[in-house]
Design a protein around this motif. Structure first.
Motif, mmCIF file in Angstrom:
data_model
loop_
_atom_site.group_PDB
_atom_site.id
_atom_site.type_symbol
_atom_site.label_atom_id
_atom_site.label_comp_id
_atom_site.label_asym_id
_atom_site.label_seq_id
_atom_site.Cartn_x
_atom_site.Cartn_y
_atom_site.Cartn_z
ATOM 1 N N GLN A 1 0.823 -1.201 0.000
ATOM 2 C CA GLN A 1 0.000 0.000 0.000
ATOM 3 C C GLN A 1 0.865 1.263 0.000
ATOM 4 N N SER A 2 0.548 2.225 -0.869
ATOM 5 C CA SER A 2 1.298 3.484 -0.918
ATOM 6 C C SER A 2 0.592 4.594 -0.145
ATOM 7 N N LEU A 3 -0.743 4.601 -0.145
ATOM 8 C CA LEU A 3 -1.483 5.587 0.620
ATOM 9 C C LEU A 3 -1.404 5.246 2.109
ATOM 10 N N PRO A 4 -1.380 6.245 2.982
ATOM 11 C CA PRO A 4 -1.285 5.951 4.421
ATOM 12 C C PRO A 4 -2.563 5.325 4.968
ATOM 13 N N ILE A 5 -2.480 4.034 5.313
ATOM 14 C CA ILE A 5 -3.605 3.330 5.929
ATOM 15 C C ILE A 5 -3.097 2.699 7.230
ATOM 16 N N PHE A 6 -3.700 3.096 8.339
ATOM 17 C CA PHE A 6 -3.238 2.655 9.649
ATOM 18 C C PHE A 6 -3.870 1.307 10.016
ATOM 19 N N PHE A 7 -3.086 0.512 10.755
ATOM 20 C CA PHE A 7 -3.504 -0.844 11.115
ATOM 21 C C PHE A 7 -3.289 -1.040 12.611
ATOM 22 N N TRP A 8 -4.347 -1.434 13.321
ATOM 23 C CA TRP A 8 -4.267 -1.752 14.743
ATOM 24 C C TRP A 8 -4.810 -3.155 14.925
ATOM 25 N N SER A 9 -4.099 -3.993 15.687
ATOM 26 C CA SER A 9 -4.531 -5.382 15.858
ATOM 27 C C SER A 9 -4.107 -5.889 17.228
ATOM 28 N N ASN B 1 0.387 13.113 17.229
ATOM 29 C CA ASN B 1 1.472 13.725 16.453
ATOM 30 C C ASN B 1 2.217 12.669 15.639
ATOM 31 N N ALA B 2 2.403 11.468 16.219
ATOM 32 C CA ALA B 2 3.080 10.388 15.503
ATOM 33 C C ALA B 2 2.245 9.925 14.308
ATOM 34 N N LEU B 3 0.921 9.833 14.502
ATOM 35 C CA LEU B 3 0.037 9.445 13.403
ATOM 36 C C LEU B 3 0.105 10.455 12.263
ATOM 37 N N LEU B 4 0.085 11.740 12.597
ATOM 38 C CA LEU B 4 0.125 12.786 11.575
ATOM 39 C C LEU B 4 1.482 12.828 10.874
ATOM 40 N N LEU B 5 2.552 12.570 11.634
ATOM 41 C CA LEU B 5 3.888 12.517 11.031
ATOM 42 C C LEU B 5 3.947 11.415 9.987
ATOM 43 N N ALA B 6 3.432 10.229 10.334
ATOM 44 C CA ALA B 6 3.437 9.106 9.390
ATOM 45 C C ALA B 6 2.566 9.402 8.171
ATOM 46 N N ALA B 7 1.438 10.090 8.397
ATOM 47 C CA ALA B 7 0.519 10.383 7.299
ATOM 48 C C ALA B 7 1.053 11.451 6.351
ATOM 49 N N HIS B 8 1.856 12.381 6.876
ATOM 50 C CA HIS B 8 2.312 13.529 6.085
ATOM 51 C C HIS B 8 3.721 13.362 5.515
ATOM 52 N N ASP B 9 4.471 12.364 5.982
ATOM 53 C CA ASP B 9 5.869 12.226 5.538
ATOM 54 C C ASP B 9 6.083 10.853 4.898
ATOM 55 N N PRO B 10 5.730 10.684 3.622
ATOM 56 C CA PRO B 10 5.876 9.382 2.961
ATOM 57 C C PRO B 10 7.324 8.907 2.859
ATOM 58 N N LEU B 11 8.269 9.835 2.755
ATOM 59 C CA LEU B 11 9.681 9.438 2.667
ATOM 60 C C LEU B 11 10.147 8.784 3.971
ATOM 61 N N LEU B 12 9.727 9.352 5.104
ATOM 62 C CA LEU B 12 10.068 8.753 6.398
ATOM 63 C C LEU B 12 9.427 7.380 6.524
ATOM 64 N N CYS B 13 8.166 7.271 6.107
ATOM 65 C CA CYS B 13 7.483 5.975 6.153
ATOM 66 C C CYS B 13 8.225 4.926 5.328
ATOM 67 N N GLN B 14 8.630 5.300 4.136
ATOM 68 C CA GLN B 14 9.343 4.366 3.254
ATOM 69 C C GLN B 14 10.672 3.948 3.859
ATOM 70 N N LEU B 15 11.369 4.897 4.508
ATOM 71 C CA LEU B 15 12.633 4.576 5.169
ATOM 72 C C LEU B 15 12.404 3.542 6.273
ATOM 73 N N CYS B 16 11.374 3.779 7.104
ATOM 74 C CA CYS B 16 11.068 2.848 8.194
ATOM 75 C C CYS B 16 10.663 1.481 7.655
ATOM 76 N N GLN B 17 9.906 1.468 6.571
ATOM 77 C CA GLN B 17 9.466 0.205 5.977
ATOM 78 C C GLN B 17 10.647 -0.604 5.447
ATOM 79 N N THR B 18 11.575 0.064 4.796
ATOM 80 C CA THR B 18 12.755 -0.622 4.253
ATOM 81 C C THR B 18 13.588 -1.243 5.364
ATOM 82 N N HIS B 19 13.817 -0.475 6.423
ATOM 83 C CA HIS B 19 14.641 -0.972 7.521
ATOM 84 C C HIS B 19 13.899 -2.000 8.379
ATOM 85 N N ALA B 20 12.569 -1.920 8.390
ATOM 86 C CA ALA B 20 11.777 -2.849 9.202
ATOM 87 C C ALA B 20 12.021 -4.290 8.796
ATOM 88 N N LEU B 21 12.040 -4.537 7.501
ATOM 89 C CA LEU B 21 12.211 -5.907 7.013
ATOM 90 C C LEU B 21 13.588 -6.450 7.379
#
Length: 395
Positions: free
Chosen positions: A207-215, A341-361
């Protein structure tokens, strides 16, 4: 021909959670050739749906329990509940023939019937501990009588306290703290962290659009109320798309959050969905709201799916493993404004999200079950561990 071990798995927990999933994953890592398993469980449907059941020689027997008694964690009604479970365990042990090993899947306070049965039957007792144990003499007694104990590192302080409590009740023990440390440092005690087996490795989030997941479960300490409060604050600045998956606990006296509730048209609610992996893959930002989680299997699964993880800065396992704005986004625990603030940061900064996603794996690849549960599997397979010296045996 290799000797076949008949191993019983004792599971008296009435709802599916991370510890039950972790136990079945760990059992899957054992040899398919050396074991015949009997699972005695109050949730047989769960076990029959696992890869462990599909690949190993497993028979599942329903363990009947009282929803009223199971809510009591001490006092006469607690012991009455243990007695009803013990009677059923006794009949299973008699009818199943020679059980060589028993795995306590939940913790000594919950698996107490195994220690009572150990006085009458000869078997090797392997105890798994997925979280803090209670401070009581009976739990300390159990910890001194288990043949092997596999525990999450976060549980160690509470285990030491339980050991000291029990050892202090013995008249001939002087330095109880030293003796407790001797137990914990012996080969019988092995710490572990959870992993994900190859067959259960999450589908990658595309997913490229910011969609939050809680489980998580609806237990209050899991923090759904905090997430909802923070999402409402954030939504005044930007509408958030959210997938919320929950498990409704059964037979518990602990406080429970309400779900589903009316949030916005961009929020989807799922009650214990069978397609959890698909829902997670259709999201890309995972939000953890439980504080001081003993491990956090859902966080690991999110990392393995290549998601951007948002978690509290609480000093727990994943807070220590992950770095803010490198492979995750952190917020102050139990603070809805900080989480917002963390939710809004993730929603507004796609580059940061992509960085975290790459390193997460990259982080997740270090937590493969085949490696993380290796010592437990070796113990089941017959490698065993060195027994405590006789001077420490106060049973």
């Amino acid at each position: 021909m290799a000797k076949i071990n008949k191993t019983l798995v004792f599971d008296p927990i009435p709802f599916k959670g991370g510890s039950k999933i972790a136990t079945s994953d760990a059992l899957t890592c054992s040899s398919t050739q050396l074991h015949q398993f009997v699972v005695l469980s109050v949730t047989p449907d769960y076990w029959e749906s696992t890869d462990f059941y599909a690949k190993h020689d497993v028979s599942v027997i329903r363990l009947f329990h009282s929803g009223w008694l199971i809510k009591h964690h001490n006092g006469p009604l607690y012991w009455l509940n243990q007695l009803t479970l013990l009677v059923q365990l006794f009949f299973v042990l008699c009818l199943q023939g020679k059980i060589t090993k028993i795995v306590g899947a939940s913790g000594p306070g919950i698996d107490m019937p195994l220690y009572l049965a150990k006085r009458l039957f000869s078997f090797e007792l392997i105890q798994m501990i997925h979280g803090n144990v209670g401070c009581s003499r009976s739990i300390g007694y159990c910890l001194t009588n288990a043949d092997s104990v596999f525990y999450l590192p976060s549980a160690r302080p509470s285990m030491k306290t339980a050991l000291i409590t029990y050892l202090s009740s013995l008249n001939n023990i002087a330095d109880t703290e030293h003796i407790a440390e001797c137990y914990l440092k012996s080969a019988n005690y092995q710490s572990f962290v959870n992993g994900i087996p190859e067959h259960r490795w999450p589908t990658q989030s595309e997913q490229s659009l910011p969609i939050f997941f809680w489980s998580a479960s609806l237990l209050k300490w899991k923090g759904l109320d905090l997430f909802i409060q923070a999402a409402r604050i954030a939504s005044t600045f930007k509408p958030l798309a959210m997938n919320i998956c929950f498990i409704r606990p059964k037979q518990t006296c602990l406080p429970i959050s309400e779900a589903p509730i009316n949030l916005n048209r961009h929020t989807q609610w799922y009650d214990d969905p069978s397609n959890l992996d698909e829902i997670r893959a259709n999201s890309n930002i995972f939000v953890s709201t439980s504080v001081n989680e003993p491990f956090g299997l859902s966080i690991l699964e999110a990392l393995a799916a290549g998601m951007c993880v948002i978690l509290p800065q609480d000093g727990a396992f994943w807070d220590q493993q992950l770095e803010h704005n490198v492979n995750c986004i952190k917020y102050q625990p139990n603070d809805p404004e900080s989480l917002s603030n963390a939710l809004l940061l993730a929603a507004h900064d796609p580059l940061l999200c992509q960085l975290c996603q790459t390193h997460a794996l990259d982080i997740a690849k270090q937590f493969k079950a085949e490696y993380r549960y290796m010592k437990f599997a070796q113990c089941l397979n017959g490698a065993g561990v060195t027994h405590l010296v006789s001077s420490l045996d106060h049973s």
